[in-house]
Design an enzyme around this catalytic site. Structure first.
Site, mmCIF file in Angstrom:
data_model
loop_
_atom_site.group_PDB
_atom_site.id
_atom_site.type_symbol
_atom_site.label_atom_id
_atom_site.label_comp_id
_atom_site.label_asym_id
_atom_site.label_seq_id
_atom_site.Cartn_x
_atom_site.Cartn_y
_atom_site.Cartn_z
ATOM 1 N N GLU A 1 -39.663 38.811 -47.674
ATOM 2 C CA GLU A 1 -40.071 37.662 -48.481
ATOM 3 C C GLU A 1 -41.591 37.580 -48.498
ATOM 4 O O GLU A 1 -42.253 38.022 -47.573
ATOM 5 C CB GLU A 1 -39.494 36.367 -47.914
ATOM 6 C CG GLU A 1 -37.995 36.247 -48.103
ATOM 7 C CD GLU A 1 -37.453 34.921 -47.591
ATOM 8 O OE1 GLU A 1 -38.219 34.165 -46.957
ATOM 9 O OE2 GLU A 1 -36.260 34.650 -47.809
ATOM 10 N N CYS B 1 -33.909 25.782 -36.532
ATOM 11 C CA CYS B 1 -32.742 25.955 -37.414
ATOM 12 C C CYS B 1 -31.425 26.015 -36.644
ATOM 13 O O CYS B 1 -30.401 25.509 -37.112
ATOM 14 C CB CYS B 1 -32.879 27.234 -38.235
ATOM 15 S SG CYS B 1 -34.547 27.661 -38.735
ATOM 16 N N CYS C 1 -29.810 29.230 -40.227
ATOM 17 C CA CYS C 1 -31.008 29.755 -40.872
ATOM 18 C C CYS C 1 -30.631 30.734 -41.979
ATOM 19 O O CYS C 1 -29.511 31.224 -42.034
ATOM 20 C CB CYS C 1 -31.911 30.422 -39.839
ATOM 21 S SG CYS C 1 -33.572 30.740 -40.470
ATOM 22 N N ASP C 2 -31.609 31.042 -42.818
ATOM 23 C CA ASP C 2 -31.392 31.677 -44.120
ATOM 24 C C ASP C 2 -30.324 32.757 -44.166
ATOM 25 O O ASP C 2 -29.340 32.648 -44.883
ATOM 26 C CB ASP C 2 -32.710 32.268 -44.625
ATOM 27 C CG ASP C 2 -33.750 31.200 -44.900
ATOM 28 O OD1 ASP C 2 -33.463 30.018 -44.676
ATOM 29 O OD2 ASP C 2 -34.858 31.553 -45.331
ATOM 30 N N LYS C 3 -30.514 33.855 -43.414
ATOM 31 C CA LYS C 3 -29.597 34.985 -43.536
ATOM 32 C C LYS C 3 -28.319 34.782 -42.750
ATOM 33 O O LYS C 3 -27.329 35.473 -42.975
ATOM 34 C CB LYS C 3 -30.280 36.287 -43.079
ATOM 35 C CG LYS C 3 -31.581 36.572 -43.789
ATOM 36 C CD LYS C 3 -31.464 36.503 -45.300
ATOM 37 C CE LYS C 3 -32.822 36.474 -45.969
ATOM 38 N NZ LYS C 3 -33.605 35.263 -45.700
ATOM 39 N N ASP D 1 -36.732 33.165 -40.731
ATOM 40 C CA ASP D 1 -37.728 33.598 -41.703
ATOM 41 C C ASP D 1 -39.071 32.899 -41.545
ATOM 42 O O ASP D 1 -40.121 33.495 -41.759
ATOM 43 C CB ASP D 1 -37.203 33.369 -43.121
ATOM 44 C CG ASP D 1 -36.107 34.354 -43.478
ATOM 45 O OD1 ASP D 1 -35.660 35.085 -42.581
ATOM 46 O OD2 ASP D 1 -35.686 34.378 -44.645
ATOM 47 N N CYS E 1 -35.067 24.373 -42.622
ATOM 48 C CA CYS E 1 -36.071 23.844 -43.550
ATOM 49 C C CYS E 1 -35.432 22.865 -44.536
ATOM 50 O O CYS E 1 -34.385 23.153 -45.120
ATOM 51 C CB CYS E 1 -36.734 24.982 -44.301
ATOM 52 S SG CYS E 1 -37.620 26.134 -43.233
ATOM 53 N N SER F 1 -39.333 33.623 -50.748
ATOM 54 C CA SER F 1 -38.711 32.529 -50.016
ATOM 55 C C SER F 1 -38.229 31.472 -50.987
ATOM 56 O O SER F 1 -38.754 31.320 -52.091
ATOM 57 C CB SER F 1 -39.747 31.917 -49.062
ATOM 58 O OG SER F 1 -39.313 30.675 -48.588
#
Length: 574
Positions: free
Chosen positions: A451, A56, A129-131, A88, A201, A477
């Protein structure tokens, strides 16, 4: 912007560069090779979440160099620094996931502290990445200096025996493997080919959802959030952002002018229209908090309720982020939403122009079928739905994109942690029609609001994704699919109704009417509450304990401080 006409009289960096008393400070900059002219220019923090933890973020350091070239070309002085991420996909399914949401706060806090400590005048924040995406945008709004967000880009899809695959397929393959539908050799081959490049992702999971938000909310340059990480065009976007940040400094356009209540509604709209991650219902209230705005789970859900689902993206659809970029990018999604009255076109953006002005020359691409016209949607309501009832007075959230059955009633099967539920799923110790309840996984009770992708993917891999439901006070997720409801509040750790459930209690879930309820009357819930004792946490020290002491409920974004509403003086005005 001409450095010779720039005055630092209103910029934070004057505190470390101007006047004879700052000679010691300037000596540090000379030690790093800066010239006197560079020291007198505006300082632009170039913050990245680069690390070697996952694909990521691996491309962010290279992209940061293009940002710095843009800043320098426009007569600014870039100062690069890094912050953390927790990825994640690697933290999933074990205790490491407790670090994930906590990292959002640490990212925002660490960017704030670096900017404050060194008195930088503006921020270009890069995340993959996600956060890290909401964390970086939260820092921008908290500091309120001119800021531009840059997404590191998505991963390219893998190919497994001629079929496109993502990491979601690998998680679900674990479930298939557990019931004998996939051999060791096939699983090994799949894990080798699923993730073929740098980038986050590829489907409309949390990273790409929040990347879509970054353009719709106005903090990212148009088209910049859609290009995959390996595409060289990303350097052009990064260079342009570096140049544009200098214009924002000159015009004093700040994040809180951009992130208004209307802009937050625009952000929620693109989440629903793209079938995005339920995590957006956690991150948008947190961003709002940094601006001193109230925009909670119910505000998000209200937008979801009236927004058509139009982007045919995985996990509920057929395509990934690369496909949408090549079909016209996030602007094509926003253009059709604007034309049909779903977006506020008058919101200002980091271009200095409004959403409507940015989209004026965007033309509809008839040759693509990734994004439908907003008046001919996949489904008439959004891909994400808010729920409420006696089981979740503070609300809950479910992703319905790609789901056929939007109602479910069944007996509760209760678990006090994700691990115990996953073990039951792995051993097939559940029945068709059950509603699996995972509790004590909320922001405070987890701590960290994990998650549940490992569990939900295993269910799907076992062919049970539409035969059972799952509810939790934790999160799901963006890759989760099936009747999976998260963010149930109040959480079990503070005595919420989810903590009072017993095995066999009949739960009703209705994503059409927005209901989540249990067949227990108020008297019975009150009786159980009297004998309820909170589960003890294993985390009594360290960062995760510290987080649990300050974190608020999911309905308000699981934030850890009062936000701009309680602010006395904004950093940008010091």
């Amino acid at each position: 912007m001409d450095a010779k006409t720039t005055t630092k009289s209103r910029l934070p960096s004057r505190h470390v560069t101007v006047g004879p008393e700052r000679a010691p400070h300037r000596s540090y900059y000379y030690a790093m090779g800066l010239t006197g002219e560079q020291i007198q220019q505006p300082f632009v923090g170039v913050a990245t979440c680069w690390n070697e933890a996952a694909p990521c973020n691996i491309a962010l350091m290279r992209q940061a160099q293009a940002v710095k070239k843009g800043v320098a070309a426009a007569h600014g002085t870039p100062r690069e620094f890094c912050t953390i991420t927790v990825t994640d996909g690697i933290a999933m399914g074990h205790q490491g996931m407790k670090s994930s949401l906590v990292s959002r706060e640490v990212i925002a806090d660490s960017v704030e502290l670096t900017m404050r400590g060194h008195c930088y005048d503006a921020l270009v924040g890069m995340a993959g990445c996600d956060k890290s995406l909401p964390g970086m945008m939260m820092a921008m709004c908290r500091l309120n200096v001119p800021s531009i967000f840059i997404y590191g880009g998505s991963i390219l899809p893998g190919s497994f025996r001629g079929n496109p695959v993502t990491v979601q397929d690998v998680f679900e393959a674990v479930g298939r493997h557990s019931v004998g539908d996939m051999s060791d050799e096939d699983l090994d081959e799949l894990e080798h080919v699923a993730c073929p490049s740098a980038g986050a992702c590829g489907a409309q999971f949390t990273a790409n959802t929040m990347a879509t938000v970054s353009e719709a909310i106005g903090l990212a340059l148009p088209y910049s959030a859609g290009a995959p990480a390996p595409y060289e065009i990303r350097d052009s976007f990064c260079m342009a952002a570096g140049e544009q940040i200098m214009d924002l400094i000159e015009r004093n356009i700040r994040p809180r002018e951009i992130v208004t209540h209307k802009a937050l509604e625009n952000a929620a709209t693109v989440v629903a229209a793209s079938g995005g991650s339920t995590n957006a219902a956690l991150h948008l209230p947190a961003i709002a908090n940094e601006c001193g705005l109230k925009f909670d789970l119910f505000d998000v859900a209200e937008i979801f309720k009236k927004t058509p689902y139009i982007a045919d993206l995985k996990p509920g659809g057929r395509y990934v982020a690369k496909d949408m970029f090549e079909a016209g990018g996030i602007p094509i999604l926003m253009k059709t939403l604007l034309e049909h009255g779903y977006l506020h076109g008058d919101c200002i953006t980091v271009t200095g122009r409004t959403i409507a002005e940015n989209l004026e020359k965007v033309k509809w691409n008839e040759q693509q079928d990734v994004v439908r016209p907003a008046n001919h949607p996949i489904t008439p309501t959004g891909g994400v739905v808010g729920l409420r009832g006696n089981l979740a007075p503070e609300g809950a959230i479910v992703k319905v994109a790609g789901m056929e059955n939007l109602k479910f009633t069944g007996p509760a099967r209760c678990f006090d942690s994700e691990e115990t539920c996953f073990e039951a799923v792995r051993k097939r110790e559940y029945s068709e029609g059950d509603i699996l309840v995972i509790r004590y996984e909320g922001p405070k009770g987890g701590p960290g609001m994990r998650e549940m992708l490992a569990t939900t993917a295993a269910l799907y891999g076992q062919g049970m994704g539409d035969k059972v439901a799952l509810i939790t006070d934790g999160r799901f997720s963006g890759a989760t699919r099936g009747f999976c409801i998260g963010h149930v509040g109040p959480e079990a750790a503070v005595g919420g109704p989810i903590g009072l459930l017993n095995d066999g209690d009949v739960i009703t879930l209705d994503a059409i009417e927005g209901e989540i309820s249990v067949a227990l009357d108020n008297d019975e819930l009150a009786r159980r509450a009297k004998s309820w004792v909170a589960r003890e946490t294993d985390y009594n020290s360290g960062c995760i304990w510290k987080y649990s002491q300050t974190v608020g409920p999911a309905v308000n974004g699981a934030v850890t401080h009062p936000g701009a509403e309680a602010e006395k003086v904004c950093y940008a005005d010091l």
